[in-house]
Every structure is written in structure tokens, then in C-alpha cells.
Design a protein around this motif. Structure first.
Motif, PDB file in Angstrom:
ATOM      1  N   ALA A 177      12.827  -2.188   4.751  1.00  0.00           N
ATOM      2  CA  ALA A 177      12.615  -1.996   6.187  1.00  0.00           C
ATOM      3  C   ALA A 177      11.160  -2.252   6.565  1.00  0.00           C
ATOM      4  O   ALA A 177      10.866  -2.944   7.551  1.00  0.00           O
ATOM      5  N   PHE A 178      10.239  -1.711   5.785  1.00  0.00           N
ATOM      6  CA  PHE A 178       8.827  -1.909   6.098  1.00  0.00           C
ATOM      7  C   PHE A 178       8.397  -3.366   5.904  1.00  0.00           C
ATOM      8  O   PHE A 178       7.473  -3.832   6.569  1.00  0.00           O
ATOM      9  N   ARG A 179       9.061  -4.071   5.010  1.00  0.00           N
ATOM     10  CA  ARG A 179       8.690  -5.472   4.778  1.00  0.00           C
ATOM     11  C   ARG A 179       9.258  -6.414   5.832  1.00  0.00           C
ATOM     12  O   ARG A 179       8.812  -7.557   5.945  1.00  0.00           O
ATOM     13  N   THR A 180      10.216  -5.956   6.629  1.00  0.00           N
ATOM     14  CA  THR A 180      10.872  -6.867   7.570  1.00  0.00           C
ATOM     15  C   THR A 180      10.675  -6.524   9.039  1.00  0.00           C
ATOM     16  O   THR A 180      10.787  -7.417   9.893  1.00  0.00           O
ATOM     17  N   VAL A 181      10.395  -5.268   9.380  1.00  0.00           N
ATOM     18  CA  VAL A 181      10.253  -4.893  10.799  1.00  0.00           C
ATOM     19  C   VAL A 181       8.820  -5.143  11.259  1.00  0.00           C
ATOM     20  O   VAL A 181       7.872  -4.606  10.676  1.00  0.00           O
ATOM     21  N   PRO A 182       8.613  -5.952  12.301  1.00  0.00           N
ATOM     22  CA  PRO A 182       7.259  -6.254  12.786  1.00  0.00           C
ATOM     23  C   PRO A 182       6.672  -5.107  13.600  1.00  0.00           C
ATOM     24  O   PRO A 182       7.072  -4.871  14.739  1.00  0.00           O
ATOM     25  N   ARG A 183       5.716  -4.411  13.031  1.00  0.00           N
ATOM     26  CA  ARG A 183       5.128  -3.249  13.704  1.00  0.00           C
ATOM     27  C   ARG A 183       4.352  -3.662  14.961  1.00  0.00           C
ATOM     28  O   ARG A 183       4.263  -2.890  15.920  1.00  0.00           O
ATOM     29  N   GLU A 184       3.795  -4.882  14.959  1.00  0.00           N
ATOM     30  CA  GLU A 184       2.998  -5.302  16.106  1.00  0.00           C
ATOM     31  C   GLU A 184       3.821  -5.405  17.382  1.00  0.00           C
ATOM     32  O   GLU A 184       3.286  -5.318  18.488  1.00  0.00           O
ATOM     33  N   ALA A 185       5.139  -5.552  17.256  1.00  0.00           N
ATOM     34  CA  ALA A 185       5.994  -5.628  18.442  1.00  0.00           C
ATOM     35  C   ALA A 185       6.026  -4.306  19.196  1.00  0.00           C
ATOM     36  O   ALA A 185       6.344  -4.266  20.388  1.00  0.00           O
ATOM     37  N   PHE A 186       5.698  -3.213  18.508  1.00  0.00           N
ATOM     38  CA  PHE A 186       5.738  -1.883  19.125  1.00  0.00           C
ATOM     39  C   PHE A 186       4.334  -1.369  19.448  1.00  0.00           C
ATOM     40  O   PHE A 186       4.181  -0.250  19.917  1.00  0.00           O
ATOM     41  N   TRP A 198       4.471   6.739  -0.930  1.00  0.00           N
ATOM     42  CA  TRP A 198       5.170   7.130   0.301  1.00  0.00           C
ATOM     43  C   TRP A 198       6.509   6.416   0.414  1.00  0.00           C
ATOM     44  O   TRP A 198       7.487   6.988   0.893  1.00  0.00           O
ATOM     45  N   ILE A 199       6.568   5.171  -0.022  1.00  0.00           N
ATOM     46  CA  ILE A 199       7.848   4.465  -0.143  1.00  0.00           C
ATOM     47  C   ILE A 199       8.378   4.691  -1.546  1.00  0.00           C
ATOM     48  O   ILE A 199       7.687   4.449  -2.532  1.00  0.00           O
ATOM     49  N   ARG A 200       9.651   5.153  -1.627  1.00  0.00           N
ATOM     50  CA  ARG A 200      10.206   5.514  -2.933  1.00  0.00           C
ATOM     51  C   ARG A 200      11.561   4.876  -3.216  1.00  0.00           C
ATOM     52  O   ARG A 200      12.093   5.042  -4.316  1.00  0.00           O
ATOM     53  N   THR A 201      12.140   4.199  -2.228  1.00  0.00           N
ATOM     54  CA  THR A 201      13.457   3.595  -2.434  1.00  0.00           C
ATOM     55  C   THR A 201      13.450   2.156  -1.912  1.00  0.00           C
ATOM     56  O   THR A 201      12.705   1.819  -0.984  1.00  0.00           O
ATOM     57  N   HIS A 237       0.824  -1.207   0.000  1.00  0.00           N
ATOM     58  CA  HIS A 237       0.000   0.000   0.000  1.00  0.00           C
ATOM     59  C   HIS A 237       0.863   1.265   0.000  1.00  0.00           C
ATOM     60  O   HIS A 237       0.617   2.208  -0.776  1.00  0.00           O
ATOM     61  N   LEU A 238       1.879   1.306   0.853  1.00  0.00           N
ATOM     62  CA  LEU A 238       2.747   2.490   0.935  1.00  0.00           C
ATOM     63  C   LEU A 238       3.542   2.679  -0.349  1.00  0.00           C
ATOM     64  O   LEU A 238       3.790   3.821  -0.778  1.00  0.00           O
ATOM     65  N   ALA A 257       7.151   6.565   6.583  1.00  0.00           N
ATOM     66  CA  ALA A 257       7.830   6.278   5.314  1.00  0.00           C
ATOM     67  C   ALA A 257       8.276   7.567   4.642  1.00  0.00           C
ATOM     68  O   ALA A 257       9.410   7.675   4.144  1.00  0.00           O
ATOM     69  N   ASP A 258       7.399   8.571   4.623  1.00  0.00           N
ATOM     70  CA  ASP A 258       7.721   9.835   3.971  1.00  0.00           C
ATOM     71  C   ASP A 258       8.904  10.517   4.649  1.00  0.00           C
ATOM     72  O   ASP A 258       9.799  11.056   3.984  1.00  0.00           O
ATOM     73  N   MET A 259       8.940  10.494   5.990  1.00  0.00           N
ATOM     74  CA  MET A 259      10.026  11.145   6.718  1.00  0.00           C
ATOM     75  C   MET A 259      11.336  10.378   6.574  1.00  0.00           C
ATOM     76  O   MET A 259      12.410  10.983   6.456  1.00  0.00           O
ATOM     77  N   LEU A 260      11.266   9.051   6.574  1.00  0.00           N
ATOM     78  CA  LEU A 260      12.485   8.262   6.357  1.00  0.00           C
ATOM     79  C   LEU A 260      13.045   8.500   4.962  1.00  0.00           C
ATOM     80  O   LEU A 260      14.265   8.617   4.780  1.00  0.00           O
ATOM     81  N   GLU A 261      12.177   8.584   3.974  1.00  0.00           N
ATOM     82  CA  GLU A 261      12.650   8.892   2.619  1.00  0.00           C
ATOM     83  C   GLU A 261      13.279  10.279   2.575  1.00  0.00           C
ATOM     84  O   GLU A 261      14.323  10.490   1.940  1.00  0.00           O
ATOM     85  N   ALA A 262      12.649  11.237   3.270  1.00  0.00           N
ATOM     86  CA  ALA A 262      13.159  12.609   3.259  1.00  0.00           C
ATOM     87  C   ALA A 262      14.500  12.725   3.964  1.00  0.00           C
ATOM     88  O   ALA A 262      15.274  13.650   3.692  1.00  0.00           O
TER      89      ALA A 262
END
Length: 423
Positions: A43-52, A34-37, A28-29, A88-93
Motif C-alpha cells: 500500500a505504501f509503495r503504490t498510493v501517491p501521498r502527494e495527491a493528498f 513500522w511496516i511489518r506485513t 524507511h518505514l 503504518a503502525d496503526m494499519l498494522e495494528a
């Protein structure tokens, strides 16, 4: 622990798992831009957001939305896992690369984990938060995900210990709390990026600056956003000045407040209206127009109405704090009226409502700025923005352009003119 994937019986539709939800969010991103690189995508495909966000459902953990984690006594969120699109936008920036050193102001764990994946083991991530409960939670999530190489520090992000700054400075500083000021220039390496949700005249934009010598320069578009407010030394709250017993409020977000004692009578008097002829469609953003007015007119403030006390003095009451300019015991307010409706979308014309003895002149002044923006800047993008340390403002002039003074910096705006426009 990170929840494991539930089993499914033969022939049944597989239940959504953390892995499938994570990939769907990344898709989706990516599709939304929002994801451009590749590095941010990985990073988004591997870090488990549910852990946080262990208290949230899996669906909520992987929704493209904020997950609030901690509240104050009034029920307002003071810590949250930010919306994935904005992260995602801020990490890209930030223009992060492998081996870079990243500082995050405002912890939570997930954003730091994403950054750690991008900079790799040769790089470093330092995540700072003033709240020990927030940093403890961040450490737990980072440990669960195997990313405990991230250094999590409980401290006020405005006063970072020199021992935490790498030689030469950080390659990027990402601020994940709404800030009113920019005190972090000295922490950046030359050419480093500062990505920050900066509050200017009542609206918050994610803005990416590049350190160039003693200045911060931005030529990138801004992104309208929302974050929990900064705490500690960087906290800033402009008081709401009550008018007519609190029915109406005026807030001076930037600049010097002026006397509002006359407004009780002024706002109860006749209203002068000026039509601008400038229109906007439903769902079409006009944040740049508000920024243009705020940076080019004197004594700008925000006007709001307490709907519980609304006696109809301001009609219609603004949906959110309206931008106003005050001068000579008078006030002019930006508003709009619907002029057409096509299917599910309406067209609205900007109008200016003026109150007080100088209402005709002041409303005309604001209306002309709306027309000038439409004529000269509407398709010209966001302004170029420079942040000059207050200690150096005598050395760097503002080139007669609009400026906004903060405690640590002066913000200088240069508006790009629409191609082919004539003044």
C-alpha cells in the motif's frame, strides 16, 4: 492531478520523483519496523501521498512527518495528513485483510486510500469526518488516485448512521483524531479491532483493542503519539484551573477535580524534596512511569507554568505539564535532576517536590510509587487494558486494579510484573 516525473538531461543526476520518494519512504518505514506485513508495504509503495497534500512540496509530502492541512482561528491544526510511521503502525495494528470492512473516523484521504489498497475491491472503506472541507478534499484525492470506491461521509463520527454499518459490523475501526473516550464498540464485528489515539491523564497513546463479546481488550504495547483533537460530540477539553493569577495552571484530565483554592498559598511556601534513586538516560522514554503514577495515585492532575508570568515559584518549571497528586491541602510533583553526564547523554534521577502541610507524606507516597514501578514493572511492558461499557460496570469488576472512568467506558489496567521482581 498527480504531478508527473520531471525529465532529466543525459548525464545529469535524475531529479527526485514521486515514485523514487515513495519507494524511499516505504524502505524507511520497513527498515524502522513500522511496516511489518507485505500488504501494508504494498500500500505504501503504490498510493501517491502527494495527491493528498497538493500544497506541500514533494519533499514534505514524502517526509516521515505530519502535513497540516487546515487550521482554526488560533492557528492550531484541526486537520492534517498524519506522519507515515504512525499511519503504518496503526494499519498494522488493525490486522486488516483482503475483504475486510474498515471504518476511519477522521478523514483526509491518504490513510483511507492505504486501507482500500489493503482490503481490496472485495472489502470496503468508509471514511467519516465532521468537516465538509476535509471530506471534499479527501474525495478529490481519492478520485485523482482512482480509489473513489472509498465511501466518504460528512458526519459526526460519534453518531454514525446505522445504514453505514455493514452486516455483522466493521472488521476494524481506525480513529485518526485524538479521542478521550471510546463510543464505537457497537460498530465492531466480534473479534474486530479498534485502533485509537486515546488520551489518558494528559498523554495520548495509540492503542489497539480487540472486541471480545461486550468488552474491548488490549494486550498489545501502546505507542505514544499526537493527533488533532476530536471535534463534535466526542470533543473533550479539561479546563485549566489558574493558580497564583495564572502563573501556574492545574488541569484534571481524568477523574473528579478537587478544590485548589489553597494552592495559591501552598505553592508559595517551602518545598519538600524526596530523592527516589531511580534514574533515566536522555532520550529514554518514561511514559509508562507517568501512566503508572496516574493510575495508582489519587487526585492526579497536570501542572504547567506560564513562562511569560513565571516568578520562580515552581523551580525549575516543567518542560511539559508535570504529573502531580493532590491531597489534604498539599501537592506532590514528579521532577528530575541531572546526576551524571557521559558524552552527549545525561543521566537524570527522578525526584518528588512536595508543597503544603502534608508534603512529606505525599511526596514520599509518590516517590515510593516511582520505586515500585522501577522494581516491579519497568521491564514488564505496558499494562493489559480492558474497556468496559459504563452500563456493564456492575457486571464486570475491576479486580481491585486501577481504573479510569470515561463517559462511555471504564478503563481497567492490569500491570505486568517484571520477571523475578518481588513486591
Amino acid at each position: 492531478m498527480v504531478p508527473s516525473a520531471p525529465s532529466s538531461s543525459a548525464g545529469a543526476v535524475p531529479a527526485e520523483t514521486p515514485e523514487t520518494l515513495r519507494q524511499a519512504l516505504a524502505d524507511h518505514l520497513l527498515d524502522a519496523g513500522w511496516i511489518r506485513t507485505p500488504a501494508v508495504e504494498s500500500a505504501f509503495r503504490t498510493v501517491p501521498r502527494e495527491a493528498f497534500a497538493p500544497d506541500a512540496s514533494l519533499a514534505d509530502a514524502y517526509a516521515d512527518d505530519v502535513v497540516a492541512r487546515r487550521y482554526d482561528a488560533d492557528g492550531r491544526a484541526i486537520s492534517s495528513v498524519s506522519a507515515p510511521w504512525l499511519q503504518a503502525d496503526m494499519l498494522e495494528a488493525a490486522h486488516l485483510e483482503e475483504g475486510h470492512h474498515l471504518l476511519e473516523i477522521g478523514s483526509g484521504g491518504y490513510n483511507a486510500a492505504l486501507g482500500a489498497k489493503i482490503v481490496g475491491e472485495r472489502g470496503s472503506v468508509t471514511s467519516v469526518d465532521i468537516d465538509p472541507e476535509v471530506t471534499a478534499r479527501a474525495r478529490l484525492g481519492l478520485t485523482v488516485t482512482g480509489l473513489n470506491r472509498v465511501r466518504v461521509v460528512t458526519a459526526d463520527g460519534e453518531h454514525l448512521a446505522p445504514s453505514l454499518v455493514p452486516d455483522g459490523g466493521f472488521n476494524a475501526v481506525i480513529v485518526t483524531a485524538e479521542t478521550w473516550d471510546l463510543p464505537w464498540l457497537d460498530l465492531l464485528a466480534e473479534g474486530g479491532r479498534l485502533v485509537v489515539p486515546l488520551r489518558i491523564h494528559g498523554l495520548v497513546w495509540s492503542i489497539a483493542f480487540t472486541k471480545q463479546g461486550q468488552l474491548l481488550e488490549c494486550e498489545d504495547p501502546f505507542t505514544v503519539c499526537g493527533f488533532v483533537p476530536m471535534r463534535g460530540a466526542g470533543a473533550h477539553t479539561a479546563p485549566l484551573v489558574p493558580i497564583r493569577g495564572g502563573e501556574i495552571g492545574i488541569r484534571f484530565e481524568d477523574g473528579t477535580p478537587i478544590d485548589t483554592g489553597h494552592l495559591d498559598a501552598v505553592l508559595g511556601g517551602p518545598r519538600h524534596e524526596v530523592r527516589t534513586g531511580v534514574t533515566v538516560r536522555d532520550m529514554e522514554p518514561f511514559d509508562r512511569l507517568q501512566l503508572y503514577i496516574a493510575t495508582t495515585l489519587p487526585h492526579v492532575a497536570r501542572l504547567s507554568v506560564d513562562l511569560a508570568r513565571d516568578a520562580g515559584v515552581i523551580s525549575p518549571p516543567p518542560r511539559w505539564p508535570a504529573i502531580v497528586t493532590l491531597q489534604d491541602d498539599s501537592l506532590a510533583r514528579l521532577a528530575w535532576v541531572q546526576v551524571a553526564h557521559d558524552g552527549e547523554r545525561g543521566t537524570h534521577e527522578f525526584v518528588v517536590h512536595g508543597y503544603g502541610p502534608a508534603a512529606p507524606a505525599l511526596a514520599t507516597l509518590m516517590a515510593e510509587q516511582v520505586r515500585r514501578f522501577d522494581r516491579e514493572h519497568r521491564t514488564g511492558g505496558y499494562p493489559r487494558l480492558r474497556a468496559v461499557p459504563r452500563t456493564l460496570t456492575d457486571r464486570y469488576s475491576a479486580d481491585d486494579g486501577p481504573s479510569v472512568l470515561k463517559r462511555h467506558v471504564r478503563l481497567d489496567f492490569t500491570w505486568t510484573q517484571t520477571e523475578g521482581a518481588s513486591r
